[in-house]
Design an enzyme around this catalytic site. Structure first.
Site, PDB file in Angstrom:
ATOM      1  N   ASP A 100     -46.761  30.299 -43.557  1.00  0.00           N
ATOM      2  CA  ASP A 100     -47.157  31.447 -44.147  1.00  0.00           C
ATOM      3  C   ASP A 100     -46.114  32.814 -43.611  1.00  0.00           C
ATOM      4  O   ASP A 100     -45.948  33.631 -44.437  1.00  0.00           O
ATOM      5  CB  ASP A 100     -48.714  31.811 -43.754  1.00  0.00           C
ATOM      6  N   SER A 136     -55.721  19.195 -37.921  1.00  0.00           N
ATOM      7  CA  SER A 136     -56.502  20.271 -37.415  1.00  0.00           C
ATOM      8  C   SER A 136     -55.524  21.156 -36.510  1.00  0.00           C
ATOM      9  O   SER A 136     -54.721  21.950 -37.498  1.00  0.00           O
ATOM     10  CB  SER A 136     -57.435  19.394 -36.306  1.00  0.00           C
ATOM     11  N   LYS A 138     -57.816  18.149 -42.321  1.00  0.00           N
ATOM     12  CA  LYS A 138     -59.056  18.632 -41.607  1.00  0.00           C
ATOM     13  C   LYS A 138     -59.078  19.927 -41.524  1.00  0.00           C
ATOM     14  O   LYS A 138     -58.337  20.141 -40.352  1.00  0.00           O
ATOM     15  CB  LYS A 138     -59.089  17.692 -40.388  1.00  0.00           C
TER      16      LYS A 138
END
Length: 717
Positions: free
Chosen positions: A490, A479, A504
């Site tokens: 990224d 999460s 998740k």
């Protein structure tokens, strides 16, 4: 097996739903409806019929995955309900299943029309079959067993064919009872004591199954329905809602662990950071609790008990002792048990808080690199203090910023953020903590069930740490942890180490059915509904795939068999348009070179070789679904296992032999215990080494650091 490996391997066994951390921070357990002795006829009540109509309408209209499941939904519900009732396939026969097949294509329509009779019919048959098995098991205790015979017991029947008939089921239970007896015999119990223990166990199993009431049955069936859509939606009966609300209002004291029932065993899903069990260090995720005792009182066998009844035994007054008899996660059901005594208490905020340490990694003949470590167990925030604009409200971001400043004063060369076991927490904290390491920009995209996309952004200029960065994750990182790690990856801001995270990537809201009802008298319960999904700034989801590390560290098991992707009907990975963001660097070239050095250490370092051997041993035994019922064979297996552990422990080195810490000259810790007996966290040590390698490799490219005063890397002009 050393502590580092045990923690990592037990995490590998966790292929179950990770729920929001707040559910467990105070109570330390999961609950279902209270059990109460009742002679109530098991039949649906009017409020159950009303709740089923209301819930199905709301779920079909607002769930994130509103695809057309009509053709397959009934079959899914049928299979999920059977799995909830008889997961190990030891009660129903093939004839039972053939007879119940008449409901397979009907259960979806039954929910819509509030025809709950099929669910109650299936459950009543389950109760009868359990009573039959209990009676048969009790009869076997009178006969005894011959443990010199060579035969194998299949303890894992989750994927087995249903027993052909009652006679085949009798044989399964003969072996099961024999295995239960042998396990206690291997723990040096006398036969008379074993017969008494198992007699109590089986009679308790029958009694507790007979105590289920109509509300329990409805909850089971509704959860079979929600699990047939995806694994994170759920239904809570009014009684379960009451228990949950009590646990959130009060400082209920327990051991600080999330529990679930698997077959007849109460299993530890997760140990809550900062709780009594976490501080004790012996209870691990995957361990099965088979006995509970209050202080010095007699141990109560809890195999076959309802989850809430086990919880009631574990819960108690603060500062009192509860003793747990457990089958460790890395032992088979045949293995020896261990008794753990834990002092009940509430979870301490200070123990949940981020903490720091410093590792010095050799760099050349006489030089070292100083690598700071910040461990973040959960993304926490004092929401009330934040809403009131209190100047000193507590949050993980604020604590991490403070720890970064402290480590910077100690002249660190690089920083590792340790998110292993971090199951998530507050979304706002994942966003603001990412902001400590990037200059303004988007952190995560959130797409709702209508396809609308919103952005969570870091709006604060500047970085708290702009030097070399690594993030250490494992498959229990979920999460909010995945949002943070995904954003760092990224942006090219740091290197991700460890193993693929849980995966998740969905958002759940709690819906009170009473608020949707026009009636005032009946309570209907609540549904937890998946209503949105996270996407990384690069466009890919964290759902199902998780965050894949740039450099994978040795780990047990197949990543495809654990985490979100291993759950039934998990939502698939998806992709949307990338957000408007600017990557800070392309680290792929550096990562490839650092990975080569890591692989060289795997081949040469004695401790890492020992770790690889333990992983190989675990994988060899974890695939077993059978166990010998020959006492001599089992004793030999136990002795060989203990010998291997003892040999590895005697060969293990102090952490100071591998790396030098700030207190390396100290012979004793504050409590007078020699540090020479402690074991190194090999994953943390190797992460520090990898980051050190990256710093050295970056001397020419200057990609890791974004400031001019960093010791070993210049900033980009």
């Amino acid at each position: 097996m050393n502590k580092t490996t045990r923690k990592f391997l037990s995490g590998a066994m966790l292929a179950t739903l990770l729920l929001p951390a707040a559910v467990f921070l105070h109570s330390g357990f999961a609950t279902v409806a209270d059990s109460a002795e009742t002679t109530e006829r098991l039949a649906p009540k009017p409020e159950h019929q009303f709740a089923s109509r209301l819930a199905t309408r709301f779920i079909s209209g607002y769930h994130y995955h509103r695809g057309d499941l009509e053709e397959e939904l009934s079959g899914r519900i049928f299979e999920q309900y059977l799995r909830l009732l008889d997961p190990n396939r030891v009660y129903f026969t093939a004839a039972d299943i053939a007879d119940l097949e008449r409901y397979r294509g009907y259960l979806g329509d039954a929910l819509k029309t509030s025809d709950l009779d099929p669910a109650f019919d299936m459950f009543e048959r389950y109760q009868r079959r359990v009573a039959e098995r209990v009676a048969y098991a009790e009869d076997l205790l009178e006969e005894g067993f011959d443990f010199s015979i060579d035969e194998e017991y299949r303890f894992d029947r989750t994927e087995a064919e249903w027993a052909a008939d009652g006679e085949a089921l009798d044989e399964i239970w003969r072996q099961r009872v024999k295995n239960d007896w042998l396990r206690l015999r291997l723990a040096d119990q006398e036969d008379e004591e074993i017969a008494e223990t198992l007699g109590d166990r089986y009679s308790n199993l029958g009694r507790r199954i007979s105590e289920f009431n109509s509300e329990d049955v409805f909850q089971f069936f509704m959860n079979a329905y929600t699990r047939s859509i995806e694994p994170h939606s759920a239904y809570m009966s009014p009684r379960s809602v009451d228990n949950f609300e009590i646990s959130m209002r009060l400082s209920l004291d327990g051991i600080g662990a999330m529990l679930q029932r698997e077959t007849e065993y109460t299993t530890v899903m997760e140990v809550v950071p900062g709780g009594p069990a976490d501080l004790d260090g012996r209870l691990q995720s995957g361990d099965r609790i088979i006995g509970v005792a209050q202080g010095d009182e007699e141990m109560v066998d809890v195999v076959g008990w309802r989850l809430d009844d086990v919880v009631q035994l574990i819960r108690g007054e603060r500062e009192t002792v509860v003793r747990l008899e457990v089958l460790p996660a890395d032992n088979a059901l045949s293995g020896p048990s261990a008794v753990i005594d834990i002092v009940r208490n509430e979870v301490q905020l200070e123990e949940q808080a981020a903490q720091r340490e410093l590792i010095e990694v050799p760099a050349g003949d006489d030089d070292v690199r100083r690598i700071g470590i910040i461990r973040v167990p959960v993304f926490y925030v004092d929401f009330e203090g934040r809403a009131r604009n209190e100047p000193n409200y507590r949050s993980s971001t604020r604590d991490v910023r403070r720890l970064i400043n402290e480590l910077a004063e100690e002249d660190i060369d690089g920083l590792v953020i340790d998110l292993r076991g971090n199951g998530g927490g507050a979304l706002v904290e994942a966003t603001t903590m990412t902001g400590l390491f990037i200059d303004e920009g988007p952190v995560v995209q959130v797409r709702d069930s209508r396809g609308r996309v919103s952005l969570e952004q870091d709006r604060e200029p500047g970085m708290a740490w702009d030097g070399p960065l690594a993030v250490l994750v494992d498959r229990r990182s979920a999460s909010a942890s995945e949002i943070f790690a995904g954003a760092i990856q990224d942006y090219g801001r740091g290197v991700i180490l460890g193993e693929s995270t849980f995966g998740k990537g969905t958002v759940q809201n709690l819906i009170d059915l009473d608020d949707l009802s026009r009636t005032e008298n009946d309570r209907l319960g609540q549904i937890k509904l998946t209503m949105a999904q996270f996407y990384r700034v690069a466009g890919g989801s964290t759902q199902a795939r998780g965050v894949v590390p740039d450099i994978a560290l040795p780990t047990a098991g197949d990543p495809e068999e654990f985490g979100e992707s291993a759950l039934d009907f998990a939502l698939p990975w998806g992709e949307i348009d990338p957000a408007d963001y600017r990557p800070m660097a392309d680290l792929s070239g550096l990562i490839g070179l650092a990975e080569e050095r890591h692989n060289e250490r795997l081949a040469e370092d004695d401790e890492l070789q020992g770790l690889l051997e333990e992983i190989a041993e675990w994988e060899e035994t974890s695939d077993r679904t059978t166990v010998s019922l020959n006492e001599a064979v089992r004793r030999q297996e136990m002795e060989e296992s203990e010998e291997r552990r003892s040999r590895r422990f005697s060969q293990s080195r102090s952490p100071h032999d591998a790396v030098e810490g700030p207190d390396a000259e100290a012979d004793e810790s504050e409590d007078g215990v020699s540090d020479e007996d402690s074991e190194p966290d090999l994953y943390l040590v190797e992460s520090a080494r990898i980051l050190s390698d990256l710093i050295e490799l970056d001397r020419e490219t200057h990609l890791l650091a974004h400031r001019g005063d960093l010791k070993l890397s210049a900033s980009i002009d």
